[in-house]
Design an enzyme around this catalytic site. Structure first.
Site, mmCIF file in Angstrom:
data_model
loop_
_atom_site.group_PDB
_atom_site.id
_atom_site.type_symbol
_atom_site.label_atom_id
_atom_site.label_comp_id
_atom_site.label_asym_id
_atom_site.label_seq_id
_atom_site.Cartn_x
_atom_site.Cartn_y
_atom_site.Cartn_z
ATOM 1 N N CYS A 1 26.859 21.589 5.366
ATOM 2 C CA CYS A 1 27.447 22.893 5.687
ATOM 3 C C CYS A 1 26.441 23.801 6.380
ATOM 4 O O CYS A 1 26.809 24.656 7.176
ATOM 5 C CB CYS A 1 28.021 23.562 4.449
ATOM 6 S SG CYS A 1 26.862 23.740 3.092
ATOM 7 N N HIS B 1 25.904 27.296 -0.482
ATOM 8 C CA HIS B 1 26.885 26.847 0.482
ATOM 9 C C HIS B 1 26.821 27.760 1.701
ATOM 10 O O HIS B 1 26.629 28.960 1.560
ATOM 11 C CB HIS B 1 28.273 26.878 -0.155
ATOM 12 C CG HIS B 1 29.358 26.378 0.731
ATOM 13 N ND1 HIS B 1 29.298 25.125 1.319
ATOM 14 C CD2 HIS B 1 30.513 26.950 1.148
ATOM 15 C CE1 HIS B 1 30.392 24.970 2.061
ATOM 16 N NE2 HIS B 1 31.139 26.064 1.977
#
Ligand code: ZN
Length: 786
Positions: A152, A702
């Site tokens: 990510c 994230h």
């Protein structure tokens, strides 16, 4: 993954055909006739294959090319369907899927009538749903990126770059093809640029919901081994690598000449800056330089000889510091030894570089309990994980975010625990201090205990109850109880004794033997509030006391015993009922700063650190010079990196400060050293075009991104393969990590109208968006259209 196709062919027909071809006699009886797979089918209505067909016995597999040739020469029997089968790439093997997965579908209201459908294991649900993915015609650039396993960080950086209009247009117009530099030793033979171009073209084709950047990731890992594998990385690091890699792969300078850098030597800034920029362009000239490179002035002053050194250096992003608070908010639970008092949660402000004693002092202010009567422990996973010494740095106590969270644990288990041990009972102290330290933890606990002595004995109830008699441990309990009942009156004397005893590595048993002689025995044991149970080091598994070797081995477990008592106190039955102190009501003030403050910090005078001194040419030695950075000229697209990851001598932390950054009209004219002299100079006003976000702590986390589509002016939220509409007011958060700004004079009006997000869809999934049937729900961004 699906690779290619094979076709099933009846083995008898195939053999006949081979014989026929072999003899070469066109009129022979071996002519095979039309391709006939009848023998492979259960019946000719459903065309279901027979079960347990064997390759090279019942059928052969032929490549598509051969199949189509055979079909054109011999034709097929009576509308039989071609038996096309996918070759599936399974781990370590490649398989032909002779029997596809068959799914029966029916309505629950009518189980009788079913529809069957066959799927390949390589099919994707989305492809099956949308019949043909190629038909997807979303807005170009509104396209997710599949997470290939902790990628990510890469997806987030790619989305920001993809939504940088000048760069994307450069690739979409194929301008890069003429500028690929295959020979640059600093570059990657054009491979990074080509892999990047490929991803961008797919993302802007409008044909995909999501693109799999596998080739790109492999190339990145090939040239920058730190990005190999599937660990989490920093989107800023990747961006930095990528900007550099693309620049060298697309450098129009094929042969870099050597340029000797001249010091300013008192020449005017304008002249030195122009010279520096010109020299930079002589060696570096690419779309990356055109788009992202700016120039800053760096002034170093020697503290000894006052030599001033001025240089102008290019940059491709600004790393701006965040104002670091010298204070830290800690939430702790205060557990009084008074068993009737409920644990209380406090929010305390402590110096960031402070020690555990400062935490105790802060709690002391709130509770009135002297700091030296407290012990600080970390409760983790239902047990006392660690007991801190008072001189330890608070930096060793991590914020909650950074403590590994076990899924089993209930809410309150992962907390720092402040336990007041002022009333720690005699018996425990004895056992504690005299048990031979079998582990570091116990040793530390022992030291903690000694600091809590003065007041000891003020409340004996808990101690008594803690060691209160149980059926399984009557002998031990009796011994212990005798000490537990010490009267406050005898305190002074006992304390001295205690100190002496601590010097001796005597066992608890020995201590216990001596105790009856000098301690009163009280009758309070009847008021037992707890039953005592031995536990393992996890504080979970109970063991029968009978197994222990008398009081000896038992006494060595004193620390754990005590922990288990707290464990029970905190986590049994009514599961940790605690009170929130009023300090908890004060809303947790999230620090908010303006982006402009961070930029000012970037340009503030700083003294070089010892690890990174400057070599003064006059003094001819390294000096801790003062350094000033000033912005000289800014690029068309300015990337601002908010330094949220702070590593100092005292702490490693991620700063959750909210940096308030403007979406439009970020005015840099006040920060630029270079004063605009004429109207031909570009303005210094910038609008936001993309943000890379980081959620989570130091080690995990994230990445996502917000970006504004260059064609329709709409903001989108990119979370790996998922893309949703975003509203402008969602963009400024404490997660913002990289900011992309474009200079206003270069921003073009959207070429297509903004989409109309449905107001009935809270998530606003792009994939489910349809243009029809929308009631004129107002779009979030109103943009003029050309
Ligand atoms: Zn000097």
């Amino acid at each position: 993954m699906y690779l290619y196709c094979r076709y099933l062919l009846d083995k008898r027909w195939y053999d006949q055909w081979k014989e026929y071809v072999h003899t070469g006699d066109q009129n022979s009886s071996s002519y095979p006739g039309k391709i006939d797979n009848t023998e492979l089918y259960e019946d000719l209505d459903s065309y279901h294959l027979k079960e347990r067909l064997t390759e090279n016995e019942d059928f052969v597999l032929v490549p598509a090319e051969a199949w189509h040739k055979l079909l054109s020469w011999y034709d097929m029997m009576d509308d039989q369907p071609p038996l096309e089968r996918k070759v599936v790439d399974l781990p370590s093997t490649v398989k032909v899927e002779v029997y596809p997965v068959e799914v029966y579908l029916c309505l629950s209201s009518n189980l009788e009538s079913t529809v069957s459908a066959r799927f390949s294991r390589a099919d994707k649900i989305r492809e099956r749903n949308s019949a043909d993915e190629d038909s997807y015609q979303g807005p170009p650039g509104v396209c997710g990126l599949t997470n290939l396993g902790n990628t990510c960080f890469m997806n987030s950086a790619l989305q920001c770059l993809s939504n940088t209009p000048p760069l994307t247009e450069y690739f979409l117009k194929n301008s890069y093809l003429e500028e690929l530099n295959f020979t640059n030793p600093l570059g990657m033979k054009g491979e990074i640029a080509e892999a990047y171009a490929d991803v961008i073209k797919q993302m802007w084709s409008g044909r995909h919901y999501s693109v799999v950047p596998r080739v790109f990731k492999t190339k990145v890992g090939h040239f920058a081994s730190q990005f190999l594998g599937y660990q989490q990385h920093d989107s800023q690091e990747l961006l930095s690598f990528l900007l550099d890699g693309l620049h060298e792969d697309l450098n129009r300078v094929k042969k870099k000449e050597y340029i000797e850098l001249r010091d300013a030597d008192g020449r005017p800034d304008q002249e030195v800056a122009e010279e520096a920029w010109h020299n930079h362009l002589r060696r570096n000239d690419s779309v990356i330089v055109d788009t992202f490179h700016g120039l800053f002035k760096s002034t170093l002053v020697c503290p000894e000889c006052n030599k001033v050194s001025v240089t102008f250096d290019p940059f491709c992003y600004l790393s701006v510091p965040l104002p670091v608070s010298k204070e830290r908010v800690m939430e702790v639970f205060y557990v009084s030894l008074d068993p009737t008092a409920k644990p209380t949660q406090y929010r305390l402000i402590v110096p960031k570089a402070g020690r555990v004693i400062d935490l105790c002092a802060a709690l002391s202010q709130a509770t009135g309990i002297p700091p030296n009567q407290m012990a600080v422990a970390d409760v983790f996973n239902h047990r006392f994980y660690r007991i801190y010494q008072t001189d330890e740095f608070l930096s060793c106590i991590l914020d909650r975010d950074d403590i590994f969270e076990d899924s089993e644990e209930a809410g309150p288990s992962k907390k720092e625990e402040e336990t007041q041990e002022s009333s720690q009972t005699e018996e425990q102290n004895n056992c504690q201090s005299e048990a031979s330290p079998s582990s570091e933890g116990e040793e530390r606990a022992e030291e903690e205990e000694s600091s809590s002595e003065p007041d000891r004995g003020s409340s004996t109830e808990e101690g008594q109850s803690a060691c209160g008699s149980t059926d399984t441990n009557s002998q031990d309990a009796t011994d212990v109880d005798q000490s537990a009942g010490a009267e406050p009156s005898g305190k002074e004397e006992e304390d001295e004794d205690e100190d002496e005893e601590e010097e001796e590595p005597a066992s608890c048993a020995q201590a216990n033997k001596r105790l009856p002689g000098r301690r009163h025995y009280t009758e309070r044991r009847k008021k037992a509030l707890f039953t005592m149970q031995a536990v393992n080091s996890n504080g979970t598994t109970e063991r029968g006391m009978g197994e222990a070797d008398g009081s000896f081995s038992f006494s060595c477990k004193c620390t754990l015993m005590r922990n288990s008592i707290y464990y029970r106190l905190l986590y049994t039955s009514d599961a940790f009922k605690y009170i929130k102190h009023q300090s908890m009501d004060v809303p947790h003030q999230q620090t908010t700063v303006q982006l402009q403050e961070c930029i000012e910090l970037f340009t503030t005078v700083e003294t070089l650190e010892e690890e990174n001194p400057w070599y003064c040419p006059t003094c001819k030695k390294h000096q801790l010079a003062t350094k000033i950075l000033d912005l000289w000229s800014l690029p068309e697209v300015l990337i601002i990196h908010l330094k949220r990851f702070s590593y100092t001598k005292y702490s490693r932390e991620k700063l959750d400060t909210i940096v308030e950054f403007p979406l439009r009209d970020l005015d840099f004219s006040g920060f630029l050293l270079k004063k605009t002299v004429n109207s031909t100079e570009p303005p210094c006003r910038y609008d936001l075009i993309a943000v890379s976000n980081h959620y989570g702590g130091l080690r995990d986390g994230h990445y996502t991104s917000y970006a504004r589509n260059k064609d329709n002016g709409q903001w989108y939220y990119f979370d790996d393969s998922k893309v949703t509409y975003a509203r402008e007011e969602q963009i400024v958060t404490s997660a913002a990590y990289l900011l992309f700004y474009q200079r206003q004079d270069k921003i073009r009006h959207p070429t297509i109208p903004p989409p109309i997000p449905s107001s009935t869809q809270p998530e606003n999934h792009i994939s489910s968006q349809t243009r029809d049937g929308m009631d004129g729900a107002a779009s979030c961004v109103s943009m003029e259209t050309d």
